[in-house]
Design a protein around this motif. Structure first.
Motif, PDB file in Angstrom:
ATOM      1  N   ARG A   1       9.794  -1.351   7.159  1.00 50.66           N
ATOM      2  CA  ARG A   1      10.018  -2.787   7.054  1.00 50.66           C
ATOM      3  C   ARG A   1       8.926  -3.568   7.780  1.00 50.66           C
ATOM      4  O   ARG A   1       8.489  -4.628   7.317  1.00 50.66           O
ATOM      5  CB  ARG A   1      11.387  -3.142   7.629  1.00 50.66           C
ATOM      6  N   ARG A   2       8.474  -3.050   8.898  1.00 53.71           N
ATOM      7  CA  ARG A   2       7.449  -3.760   9.687  1.00 53.71           C
ATOM      8  C   ARG A   2       6.124  -3.875   8.940  1.00 53.71           C
ATOM      9  O   ARG A   2       5.295  -4.733   9.265  1.00 53.71           O
ATOM     10  CB  ARG A   2       7.232  -3.046  11.024  1.00 53.71           C
ATOM     11  N   LEU A   3       5.903  -3.026   7.946  1.00 55.19           N
ATOM     12  CA  LEU A   3       4.627  -3.041   7.232  1.00 55.19           C
ATOM     13  C   LEU A   3       4.458  -4.267   6.339  1.00 55.19           C
ATOM     14  O   LEU A   3       3.393  -4.464   5.747  1.00 55.19           O
ATOM     15  CB  LEU A   3       4.485  -1.765   6.391  1.00 55.19           C
ATOM     16  N   ALA A   4       5.481  -5.087   6.239  1.00 49.60           N
ATOM     17  CA  ALA A   4       5.330  -6.365   5.541  1.00 49.60           C
ATOM     18  C   ALA A   4       4.427  -7.310   6.326  1.00 49.60           C
ATOM     19  O   ALA A   4       3.912  -8.283   5.772  1.00 49.60           O
ATOM     20  CB  ALA A   4       6.697  -7.007   5.316  1.00 49.60           C
ATOM     21  N   LYS A   5       4.198  -7.014   7.612  1.00 52.04           N
ATOM     22  CA  LYS A   5       3.374  -7.871   8.461  1.00 52.04           C
ATOM     23  C   LYS A   5       1.994  -7.241   8.678  1.00 52.04           C
ATOM     24  O   LYS A   5       1.874  -6.042   8.928  1.00 52.04           O
ATOM     25  CB  LYS A   5       4.055  -8.096   9.810  1.00 52.04           C
TER      26      LYS A   5
ATOM     27  N   VAL B   1       9.904   2.529  -3.267  1.00 56.68           N
ATOM     28  CA  VAL B   1       8.966   1.916  -2.319  1.00 56.68           C
ATOM     29  C   VAL B   1       8.219   3.036  -1.607  1.00 56.68           C
ATOM     30  O   VAL B   1       8.827   3.889  -0.957  1.00 56.68           O
ATOM     31  CB  VAL B   1       9.683   1.026  -1.284  1.00 56.68           C
ATOM     32  N   GLY B   2       6.898   3.026  -1.747  1.00 55.67           N
ATOM     33  CA  GLY B   2       6.080   4.041  -1.101  1.00 55.67           C
ATOM     34  C   GLY B   2       5.405   3.499   0.148  1.00 55.67           C
ATOM     35  O   GLY B   2       5.047   2.327   0.217  1.00 55.67           O
ATOM     36  N   VAL B   3       5.258   4.354   1.130  1.00 55.04           N
ATOM     37  CA  VAL B   3       4.465   4.055   2.326  1.00 55.04           C
ATOM     38  C   VAL B   3       3.154   4.813   2.185  1.00 55.04           C
ATOM     39  O   VAL B   3       3.150   6.045   2.061  1.00 55.04           O
ATOM     40  CB  VAL B   3       5.205   4.471   3.611  1.00 55.04           C
ATOM     41  N   CYS B   4       2.051   4.075   2.160  1.00 59.22           N
ATOM     42  CA  CYS B   4       0.746   4.664   1.858  1.00 59.22           C
ATOM     43  C   CYS B   4      -0.230   4.504   3.019  1.00 59.22           C
ATOM     44  O   CYS B   4      -0.173   3.536   3.767  1.00 59.22           O
ATOM     45  CB  CYS B   4       0.137   3.986   0.623  1.00 59.22           C
ATOM     46  N   ARG B   5      -1.130   5.456   3.117  1.00 56.43           N
ATOM     47  CA  ARG B   5      -2.207   5.370   4.097  1.00 56.43           C
ATOM     48  C   ARG B   5      -3.324   4.476   3.567  1.00 56.43           C
ATOM     49  O   ARG B   5      -3.553   4.415   2.358  1.00 56.43           O
ATOM     50  CB  ARG B   5      -2.757   6.770   4.399  1.00 56.43           C
ATOM     51  N   PHE B   6      -4.021   3.791   4.466  1.00 55.61           N
ATOM     52  CA  PHE B   6      -5.141   2.937   4.074  1.00 55.61           C
ATOM     53  C   PHE B   6      -6.161   3.750   3.272  1.00 55.61           C
ATOM     54  O   PHE B   6      -6.427   4.922   3.581  1.00 55.61           O
ATOM     55  CB  PHE B   6      -5.834   2.357   5.304  1.00 55.61           C
ATOM     56  N   ILE B   7      -6.748   3.105   2.275  1.00 56.02           N
ATOM     57  CA  ILE B   7      -7.682   3.811   1.397  1.00 56.02           C
ATOM     58  C   ILE B   7      -9.001   3.061   1.212  1.00 56.02           C
ATOM     59  O   ILE B   7      -9.777   3.417   0.323  1.00 56.02           O
ATOM     60  CB  ILE B   7      -7.045   4.064   0.013  1.00 56.02           C
ATOM     61  N   ASP B   8      -9.250   2.030   2.019  1.00 54.59           N
ATOM     62  CA  ASP B   8     -10.508   1.311   1.836  1.00 54.59           C
ATOM     63  C   ASP B   8     -11.705   2.211   2.145  1.00 54.59           C
ATOM     64  O   ASP B   8     -11.606   3.174   2.908  1.00 54.59           O
ATOM     65  CB  ASP B   8     -10.546   0.043   2.702  1.00 54.59           C
ATOM     66  N   THR B   9     -12.826   1.881   1.529  1.00 54.61           N
ATOM     67  CA  THR B   9     -14.039   2.698   1.581  1.00 54.61           C
ATOM     68  C   THR B   9     -15.104   2.002   2.426  1.00 54.61           C
ATOM     69  O   THR B   9     -15.310   0.791   2.276  1.00 54.61           O
ATOM     70  CB  THR B   9     -14.587   2.918   0.161  1.00 54.61           C
ATOM     71  N   PRO B  10     -15.794   2.718   3.309  1.00 55.99           N
ATOM     72  CA  PRO B  10     -16.887   2.092   4.053  1.00 55.99           C
ATOM     73  C   PRO B  10     -17.927   1.502   3.108  1.00 55.99           C
ATOM     74  O   PRO B  10     -18.266   2.111   2.081  1.00 55.99           O
ATOM     75  CB  PRO B  10     -17.467   3.258   4.871  1.00 55.99           C
ATOM     76  N   PHE B  11     -18.424   0.331   3.451  1.00 52.16           N
ATOM     77  CA  PHE B  11     -19.390  -0.355   2.593  1.00 52.16           C
ATOM     78  C   PHE B  11     -20.622   0.502   2.352  1.00 52.16           C
ATOM     79  O   PHE B  11     -21.203   0.507   1.265  1.00 52.16           O
ATOM     80  CB  PHE B  11     -19.769  -1.690   3.243  1.00 52.16           C
TER      81      PHE B  11
ATOM     82  N   ASN C   1      -2.013  -6.720   1.653  1.00 50.95           N
ATOM     83  CA  ASN C   1      -0.913  -7.663   1.513  1.00 50.95           C
ATOM     84  C   ASN C   1      -0.040  -7.216   0.334  1.00 50.95           C
ATOM     85  O   ASN C   1      -0.569  -6.891  -0.735  1.00 50.95           O
ATOM     86  CB  ASN C   1      -1.477  -9.060   1.258  1.00 50.95           C
ATOM     87  N   PRO C   2       1.271  -7.159   0.485  1.00 50.24           N
ATOM     88  CA  PRO C   2       2.111  -6.661  -0.609  1.00 50.24           C
ATOM     89  C   PRO C   2       1.890  -7.379  -1.937  1.00 50.24           C
ATOM     90  O   PRO C   2       1.927  -6.744  -3.006  1.00 50.24           O
ATOM     91  CB  PRO C   2       3.533  -6.879  -0.092  1.00 50.24           C
ATOM     92  N   LYS C   3       1.623  -8.673  -1.910  1.00 47.21           N
ATOM     93  CA  LYS C   3       1.374  -9.401  -3.156  1.00 47.21           C
ATOM     94  C   LYS C   3       0.063  -8.950  -3.800  1.00 47.21           C
ATOM     95  O   LYS C   3      -0.035  -8.864  -5.026  1.00 47.21           O
ATOM     96  CB  LYS C   3       1.342 -10.910  -2.887  1.00 47.21           C
ATOM     97  N   ALA C   4      -0.945  -8.672  -2.984  1.00 49.35           N
ATOM     98  CA  ALA C   4      -2.216  -8.191  -3.520  1.00 49.35           C
ATOM     99  C   ALA C   4      -2.052  -6.805  -4.127  1.00 49.35           C
ATOM    100  O   ALA C   4      -2.595  -6.516  -5.197  1.00 49.35           O
ATOM    101  CB  ALA C   4      -3.277  -8.174  -2.419  1.00 49.35           C
ATOM    102  N   VAL C   5      -1.306  -5.958  -3.448  1.00 52.29           N
ATOM    103  CA  VAL C   5      -1.072  -4.602  -3.965  1.00 52.29           C
ATOM    104  C   VAL C   5      -0.340  -4.668  -5.302  1.00 52.29           C
ATOM    105  O   VAL C   5      -0.710  -3.988  -6.271  1.00 52.29           O
ATOM    106  CB  VAL C   5      -0.273  -3.764  -2.944  1.00 52.29           C
TER     107      VAL C   5
ATOM    108  N   LEU D   1      -1.097   1.726   7.558  1.00 49.44           N
ATOM    109  CA  LEU D   1      -0.185   2.051   6.484  1.00 49.44           C
ATOM    110  C   LEU D   1       0.169   0.773   5.728  1.00 49.44           C
ATOM    111  O   LEU D   1       0.152  -0.323   6.301  1.00 49.44           O
ATOM    112  CB  LEU D   1       1.109   2.683   7.020  1.00 49.44           C
ATOM    113  N   PHE D   2       0.509   0.895   4.448  1.00 48.64           N
ATOM    114  CA  PHE D   2       0.925  -0.257   3.663  1.00 48.64           C
ATOM    115  C   PHE D   2       1.969   0.175   2.645  1.00 48.64           C
ATOM    116  O   PHE D   2       2.192   1.376   2.429  1.00 48.64           O
ATOM    117  CB  PHE D   2      -0.271  -0.922   2.975  1.00 48.64           C
TER     118      PHE D   2
END
Length: 282
Positions: free
Chosen positions: A20-24, A100-110, A159-163, A33-34
């Motif tokens: 639930r806290r991952l909404a913030k 509802v899944g809890v996922c690890r960050f997946i962004d890529t270094p520039f 952000n959940p809306k972006a996802v 996590l997201f």
């Protein structure tokens, strides 16, 4: 289908509280996590190696989407059967779909994006609306872009809306976050990418750019804020400032629509005879 773990009846369960806290945003950043909600997003997360950490599912959803739950288990995620109340507490949508899944960050270094020598990139500069950010990411994915870059002044990628607005595209292509726009432009130029700033008041017309054949090479489109577009200090960094022609009486196009037009224009030019993809793929 038998539960993988005891049913999470109480919304006060520590696992539920943590999700639930991952909404913030601050908790997402701290835990890296997201949340990914709904069958499409969860399926894509499960297919993205090492991304899906946990899955909460109602009994009805677990039965309806048994294949997705199986894929989540195969991906190493902890699967929890949950009451509808638990799903409602964890979800950020008005009408949850039961997964509802809890996922690890997946962004890529520039730097990794630059090293891959991308041919088509979308750069989001000061884009603040999460729905727009997710939709542009989806458009970039559909147009065959190799990467998306969110500058340090843009909305949180997770952000959940972006996802939700990305409809799974978040898991399809590399996305760099927190990159200053000056660094993004300079790095892409050094990698041989032409920088086009999308602006309704641009001096160059998109149709003219296509007619001249100047969009066949590697290209990055810079898209600005929904309300005020791109500031002058960003426009001057670009090789050209391009407007989408308005042939009818509409005052303008919204950000996501303009991004789709620009990205598809580049995709078409690059796949035409003599375009960079044609040369690479031939």
């Amino acid at each position: 289908m038998p539960p993988a773990t005891p049913e999470l009846i109480s919304p006060r369960s520590p696992r539920v509280s943590a999700a639930r806290r991952l909404a913030k945003r601050n908790f997402r950043g701290k835990e890296r996590l997201f949340l990914a909600e709904g069958p499409q997003a969860v399926r894509e997360a499960a297919a993205h190696d090492g991304t899906l950490a946990e899955l909460f599912a109602t009994l009805e959803a677990a039965e309806r989407y048994a294949d997705i739950v199986g894929e989540a288990r195969d991906a190493g995620a902890r699967v929890h059967l949950a009451s509808e109340q638990v799903i409602a507490d964890v979800s950020t949508t008005v009408t949850p779909q039961g997964l509802v899944g809890v996922c690890r960050f997946i962004d890529t270094p520039f730097e990794e994006i630059l090293a891959a020598r991308p041919k088509l990139v979308a750069v989001l500069a000061n884009v603040r609306d999460p729905g727009n950010a997710g939709t542009v990411l989806r458009c970039a994915d559909a147009a065959g872009a190799e990467a998306v870059v969110l500058t340090d002044a843009s909305v949180d990628l997770y952000n959940p809306k972006a996802v939700r607005a990305s409809v799974g595209s978040l898991f399809h292509l590399p996305v760099a976050v927190g990159v200053p726009v000056e660094r993004a432009v300079a790095g892409l130029k050094d990698a041989g990418v032409r920088i086009l700033a999308a602006d309704g008041a641009g001096t160059d017309d998109l149709d003219d750019e296509l007619d001249k054949g100047s969009m066949r090479g590697p290209t990055a489109w810079v898209f600005g804020n929904e309300a005020w577009g791109l500031p002058e200090e960003t426009r001057v960094l670009a090789d050209a400032v391009v407007r989408v022609p308005i042939h009818g009486k509409a005052e303008s196009l919204n950000l996501a629509t303009a991004a789709a037009v620009c990205l598809y224009a580049s995709a078409r030019a690059q796949r035409a005879s003599g375009g960079c993809r044609t040369v690479t793929e031939s």
